[in-house]
Enzyme design. Structure first.
Site, PDB file in Angstrom:
ATOM      1  N   CYS A 272      57.763 -60.545 -40.812  1.00 46.26           N
ATOM      2  CA  CYS A 272      57.482 -60.729 -42.238  1.00 46.26           C
ATOM      3  C   CYS A 272      58.604 -60.123 -43.069  1.00 46.26           C
ATOM      4  O   CYS A 272      59.219 -59.139 -42.670  1.00 46.26           O
ATOM      5  CB  CYS A 272      56.195 -60.013 -42.649  1.00 46.26           C
ATOM      6  SG  CYS A 272      54.800 -60.192 -41.572  1.00 46.26           S
ATOM      7  N   ASP A 273      58.806 -60.696 -44.227  1.00 50.58           N
ATOM      8  CA  ASP A 273      59.689 -60.072 -45.193  1.00 50.58           C
ATOM      9  C   ASP A 273      59.314 -60.593 -46.578  1.00 50.58           C
ATOM     10  O   ASP A 273      58.790 -61.712 -46.711  1.00 50.58           O
ATOM     11  CB  ASP A 273      61.163 -60.377 -44.916  1.00 50.58           C
ATOM     12  CG  ASP A 273      62.065 -59.470 -45.746  1.00 50.58           C
ATOM     13  OD1 ASP A 273      62.187 -58.289 -45.398  1.00 50.58           O
ATOM     14  OD2 ASP A 273      62.618 -59.952 -46.756  1.00 50.58           O
ATOM     15  N   GLN A 274      59.557 -59.782 -47.571  1.00 50.72           N
ATOM     16  CA  GLN A 274      59.230 -60.185 -48.939  1.00 50.72           C
ATOM     17  C   GLN A 274      60.377 -59.829 -49.870  1.00 50.72           C
ATOM     18  O   GLN A 274      60.910 -58.724 -49.815  1.00 50.72           O
ATOM     19  CB  GLN A 274      57.950 -59.490 -49.395  1.00 50.72           C
ATOM     20  CG  GLN A 274      57.461 -59.961 -50.761  1.00 50.72           C
ATOM     21  CD  GLN A 274      56.209 -59.209 -51.179  1.00 50.72           C
ATOM     22  OE1 GLN A 274      56.274 -58.041 -51.532  1.00 50.72           O
ATOM     23  NE2 GLN A 274      55.073 -59.883 -51.120  1.00 50.72           N
TER      24      GLN A 274
END
Length: 198
Positions: free
Chosen positions: A69-71
Site C-alpha cells: 500500500c501507499d498513499q
C-alpha cells in the site's frame, strides 16, 4: 500449501483496518526509498511504491500473498505528507483550510510464488472547512495527528474539520482500500468470508 498473507507496512492504521477482516496475517515493514521521481504523477508514485513495497517483502517471503500500500495526498497539484510535529501541522491545516484534498491510495496484492501482481489506485476526496486559527490549534492539541497526511484523523475528531468525504471506499482514506483488497484476495483464491476467524 496455504499461502500466508503479509501486510507490507509498518502502519498501525493499516494494520487496524486489515484486522477488521478477521483473516490471519502478519506485518513486515519494507525498507524502500519513498522519494517521488522527477515528473512523476501522484497516482504513479503511489502505485510504484505500493508495488515496490510488496516486491521488497517478497524477497524474504517466497510463498506468500503480499499486500502493498501507499498513499499520496495532493492539494492544488502539490503533494502533502505527514506533518511530523505541531508547527508543521498548523501550517498544513492553514494551507488546507477551505480546500479539497485528493488522497491517491494505491493497493497491490503480489503472489510471490507465481509473481502475479494485481494493483489499483483508489482516490478519495476530502474537502476541509474554512478553519480558524483557534479551531486548528484546539484540534491539534486534542488529537495530535502528526503521523497523518493532511494533519487530520477522519476516524476521530478530525471529522469536525471536514465539509465532505467522497469516494468508493472510506478505508482508502486510512490507506488500505478494503473493498478492492477483498476482490483481489478472491482472485487469488482467498474467500475472506470463508477464511475469517470467528
Amino acid at each position: 500449501m496455504t499461502k500466508s498473507i503479509i501486510l507490507a507496512s509498518s502502519s498501525r492504521y493499516r494494520r487496524e483496518v486489515l484486522q477488521k477482516l478477521h483473516i490471519p496475517f502478519e506485518c513486515i515493514s519494507p525498507e524502500i526509498d519513498e522519494t517521488p521521481l522527477d515528473g512523476e504523477s501522484p497516482e504513479h508514485t503511489s502505485l510504484r511504491l505500493a508495488e515496490g513495497k510488496a516486491r521488497k517483502v517478497a524477497e524474504s517471503q517466497p510463498h506468500a500473498l503480499i499486500i502493498g500500500c501507499d498513499q499520496v495526498a495532493t492539494v492544488d497539484g502539490l503533494q502533502i505528507g505527514k506533518p511530523g510535529n505541531h508547527e508543521n501541522a498548523v501550517k498544513q491545516l492553514t494551507m488546507l483550510s477551505g480546500k479539497e484534498v485528493i488522497f491517491h491510495s494505491a493497493l497491490c496484492l503480489y503472489d510471490s510464488g507465481s509473481q502475479y501482481m494485481q494493483s489499483t489506485n483508489v482516490p478519495y476526496f476530502v474537502k476541509f472547512k474554512a478553519l480558524t486559527a483557534l479551531q486548528i490549534e484546539t484540534y491539534l492539541r486534542l488529537e495530535q495527528p502528526y503521523d497523518c497526511a493532511g494533519s487530520a484523523k477522519s476516524e476521530g475528531m478530525g471529522i469536525a474539520l471536514l465539509d465532505y468525504m467522497r469516494g468508493d471506499d472510506p478505508n482508502a482514506l486510512i490507506g488500505l482500500p478494503v473493498i478492492a483488497l477483498v476482490n483481489m484476495l478472491q482472485q487469488a483464491g482467498v474467500d475472506v468470508l470463508s477464511t475469517s476467524r470467528i
